[in-house]
Design a protein around this motif. Structure first.
Motif, short mmCIF file in Angstrom:
data_model
loop_
_atom_site.label_atom_id
_atom_site.label_comp_id
_atom_site.label_asym_id
_atom_site.label_seq_id
_atom_site.Cartn_x
_atom_site.Cartn_y
_atom_site.Cartn_z
N SER A 14 56.40 29.87 7.56
CA SER A 14 57.51 30.77 7.85
C SER A 14 58.00 31.46 6.60
O SER A 14 57.98 30.90 5.51
CB SER A 14 58.66 29.99 8.51
N LEU A 15 58.42 32.71 6.75
CA LEU A 15 58.93 33.50 5.63
C LEU A 15 60.35 33.92 5.95
O LEU A 15 60.60 34.67 6.87
CB LEU A 15 58.07 34.76 5.43
N SER A 16 61.31 33.46 5.16
CA SER A 16 62.69 33.87 5.37
C SER A 16 63.01 35.07 4.49
O SER A 16 62.36 35.32 3.48
CB SER A 16 63.64 32.72 5.01
N HIS A 138 42.60 22.71 4.60
CA HIS A 138 41.60 23.06 3.61
C HIS A 138 42.04 22.68 2.20
O HIS A 138 41.28 22.05 1.45
CB HIS A 138 41.31 24.57 3.66
N ALA A 139 43.23 23.08 1.80
CA ALA A 139 43.67 22.84 0.43
C ALA A 139 43.81 21.35 0.10
O ALA A 139 43.24 20.90 -0.91
CB ALA A 139 44.99 23.57 0.16
N PRO A 140 44.54 20.56 0.89
CA PRO A 140 44.66 19.14 0.52
C PRO A 140 43.32 18.41 0.50
O PRO A 140 43.10 17.55 -0.36
CB PRO A 140 45.60 18.56 1.59
N MET A 141 42.42 18.76 1.39
CA MET A 141 41.12 18.09 1.41
C MET A 141 40.28 18.49 0.20
O MET A 141 39.63 17.65 -0.43
CB MET A 141 40.38 18.42 2.71
N ALA A 142 40.28 19.77 -0.14
CA ALA A 142 39.51 20.23 -1.30
C ALA A 142 40.04 19.62 -2.59
O ALA A 142 39.26 19.19 -3.46
CB ALA A 142 39.55 21.75 -1.38
N ILE A 143 41.35 19.58 -2.73
CA ILE A 143 41.95 19.03 -3.95
C ILE A 143 41.63 17.55 -4.08
O ILE A 143 41.26 17.07 -5.16
CB ILE A 143 43.47 19.28 -3.94
N VAL A 160 46.04 28.46 2.91
CA VAL A 160 46.97 29.32 3.63
C VAL A 160 48.03 29.90 2.70
O VAL A 160 48.38 31.07 2.79
CB VAL A 160 47.64 28.56 4.79
N GLY A 161 48.57 29.09 1.79
CA GLY A 161 49.66 29.51 0.93
C GLY A 161 49.24 29.75 -0.51
O GLY A 161 48.28 29.15 -1.01
N LEU A 162 49.96 30.61 -1.20
CA LEU A 162 49.65 30.95 -2.60
C LEU A 162 49.85 29.77 -3.52
O LEU A 162 49.07 29.57 -4.47
CB LEU A 162 50.51 32.13 -3.04
N ASP A 163 50.88 28.96 -3.30
CA ASP A 163 51.09 27.79 -4.13
C ASP A 163 49.93 26.80 -4.00
O ASP A 163 49.50 26.19 -4.98
CB ASP A 163 52.41 27.09 -3.77
N GLU A 164 49.40 26.68 -2.77
CA GLU A 164 48.23 25.82 -2.56
C GLU A 164 47.01 26.36 -3.31
O GLU A 164 46.19 25.58 -3.82
CB GLU A 164 47.90 25.72 -1.07
N PHE A 423 41.57 34.83 -4.65
CA PHE A 423 41.93 36.25 -4.57
C PHE A 423 41.73 36.79 -3.16
O PHE A 423 42.58 37.48 -2.61
CB PHE A 423 41.08 37.07 -5.54
N TRP A 424 40.56 36.51 -2.57
CA TRP A 424 40.25 37.05 -1.25
C TRP A 424 41.19 36.47 -0.19
O TRP A 424 41.64 37.18 0.71
CB TRP A 424 38.80 36.78 -0.89
N SER A 425 41.47 35.18 -0.29
CA SER A 425 42.34 34.53 0.69
C SER A 425 43.80 34.93 0.51
O SER A 425 44.60 34.87 1.46
CB SER A 425 42.22 33.00 0.57
N ALA A 426 44.18 35.33 -0.72
CA ALA A 426 45.58 35.66 -1.01
C ALA A 426 46.07 36.86 -0.22
O ALA A 426 47.29 37.06 -0.06
CB ALA A 426 45.75 35.92 -2.51
N VAL A 427 45.16 37.68 0.29
CA VAL A 427 45.57 38.84 1.10
C VAL A 427 46.43 38.39 2.28
O VAL A 427 47.39 39.10 2.65
CB VAL A 427 44.33 39.62 1.58
#
Length: 462
Positions: A14-16, A138-143, A160-164, A423-427
């Motif tokens: 969600s984006l507030s 994806h991110a937690p498993m890859a990390i 999904v997220g930039l911080d991830e 970069f590609w996913s950040a879109v």
């Protein structure tokens, strides 16, 4: 792989208005690289004579990766993990089908609990892990895979997220383990040929590209208890942006050397159409009290995003998984001497395509392209086409897996580095921010921390 957690999904995506109005935290991560970290742009890991692999998620995509991997020499499948035991058993059958009984003899099976993948990593200690689960995991498993000493290969998007995405970059640099997003479209015949033509200078200086994922997938809403539709439908409902950019963007980004020596991602603006199609489809096909009719579909049916690069070049990226129209990735690349385009494949060059067209006012297309393929087919495609043509998506899946294994066994840099995946996913998250702020430009984070200028362009692999 992991069950869809609606509450966690809403918290992550969600984006507030308040969050958008302040300086985004993802830009604050662009600090100096820690002293113990290694830049991974051209990183080559030590050779693996035998590649021991574990697989998390073996549904539609994961099963294909497993089958392609198991068929290659000097590979060993050590473990398979999925929520569903029947999928694990079925995919072990696939391994036996392509490799016989003399190889991959001791495959550990894990199923039934969403956290068993952690136990699998600890117990089997694979060299590489292939992850084909829902996007949020994806991110937690890859990390965690990298923290456990394995190279991570992740289905699209990388996160999904930039911080991830920053967390993935930091983990890769800290552990010196690859984390590659498996963008299979980069290995399609036309995509490889266009790359070859760009490298040979056939288009002159590159100015502009167009990329897309136009794929009507409303039928996935039938997958309600398991399968892609059971979790992806919530993304359509709760997120408004370009949710799936990498199939179109990955290839054109490599044509343009984005993030590699020449240029990089600068900023993005994004706009979405009204959200009509999904709600109308749900009302037409499901009872009024069905869960798909309880959702407020916020994601516009079609999103158009424009990327401005560091050099001022432009990339249009479109996404539409709802509208009734033919499939397209656009795959257009335009330069000072000509243009290449896909769906259908077309070539226009200044002065004409030799022996086919007299000038750039008409396309070479259809049967006329035989001579173009003969001249410009990528050597990698010519080497692997026959052996991989039955592997899926016209053979691109098999070529991708072959290259992953080949690079690991020979100690070569991968064709796609961790920064490109980010970069590609950040879109996706950047487009959500832009749409929510009325199309305001959103700066890309520099996941390379300024090191992209030292990363060599992807070579034409023989």
């Amino acid at each position: 792989m992991k069950n869809f957690d609606r509450r966690n999904f809403l918290k992550k995506t969600s984006l507030s208005a308040a969050a958008i109005s302040v300086m985004p935290s993802y830009l604050n991560a662009e600090m100096e690289r820690p002293s113990q970290a290694t830049y991974m742009g051209d990183f080559a890991a030590p050779k693996l004579d035998l590649i021991r692999a574990a697989f998390i998620g073996v549904g539609a995509r994961g099963g294909t990766h497993l089958k392609s991997f198991a068929a290659l020499e000097a590979t060993e499948v050590v473990a398979i993990c999925d929520l569903y035991e029947d999928l694990v058993d079925q995919k072990i059958g696939w391994v036996r089908e392509v490799a016989g009984k003399k190889r991959h003899k001791n495959i550990a099976k894990y199923s039934g609990d969403e956290n068993l993948w952690k136990k699998m990593l600890a117990e089997t200690k694979p060299d590489v892990v292939f992850i084909a689960t829902n996007w949020l995991s994806h991110a937690p498993m890859a990390i965690e895979a990298m923290n456990q000493g394995a190279h991570a290969f992740v289905e699209v998007p990388i996160a999904v997220g930039l911080d991830e995405m920053w967390d993935i970059v930091d983990a890769s640099e800290r552990t010196q383990r690859h984390c590659m997003m498996m963008e299979n479209v980069n290995y399609g015949r036309d995509e490889l040929m266009f790359l070859n033509m760009c490298r040979q200078g056939a288009l002159g200086e590159i100015l502009h590209a167009e990329a897309a994922y136009i794929h009507e997938l409303r039928g996935q809403m039938e997958e309600q208890k398991r399968g892609t539709g059971s979790w992806r439908t919530y993304h359509y409902a709760h997120r408004n942006g370009n949710l799936y950019p990498t199939h179109g963007l990955g290839p054109v980004a490599q044509y343009m050397n984005l993030g590699r020596t020449d240029d990089n991602f600068g900023s993005l603006v994004s706009f979405s159409t009204p959200a009509i199609g999904r709600s109308a489809y749900a009302k037409k096909n499901y009872p009024a009290d069905h869960k798909w009719n309880q959702l407020d579909y916020k994601g516009g049916d079609l999103n158009t995003s424009i990327i401005k690069t560091t050099l001022g070049r432009t990339v249009m990226v479109q996404w539409d998984e709802t509208s009734p129209r033919p499939y397209s990735r656009l795959n257009l690349i335009q330069g000072t001497k000509g243009t290449l385009a896909g769906f259908p494949t077309r070539v226009a060059l200044e002065g004409g395509v030799e022996g086919i067209t007299k000038d750039h006012h008409s396309w070479a297309q259809g049967d006329q392209l035989a001579a173009v393929y003969e001249k410009y087919d990528h050597p990698l495609y010519k080497r692997l086409n026959e052996s991989t043509k039955g592997s899926g998506h016209g053979g691109m899946d098999g070529i991708m897996m072959y290259r992953i294994v080949e690079c690991l066994q020979k100690g070569l840099p991968l064709d796609q580095n961790v920064y490109e995946g980010c970069f590609w996913s950040a879109v996706a998250p950047l487009s959500e921010r832009s749409v929510a702020s009325g199309g305001a430009p959103q700066p890309f984070p520099d996941f390379t921390r300024g090191s992209w200028k030292s990363t060599a362009p992807l070579t034409i692999v023989e």
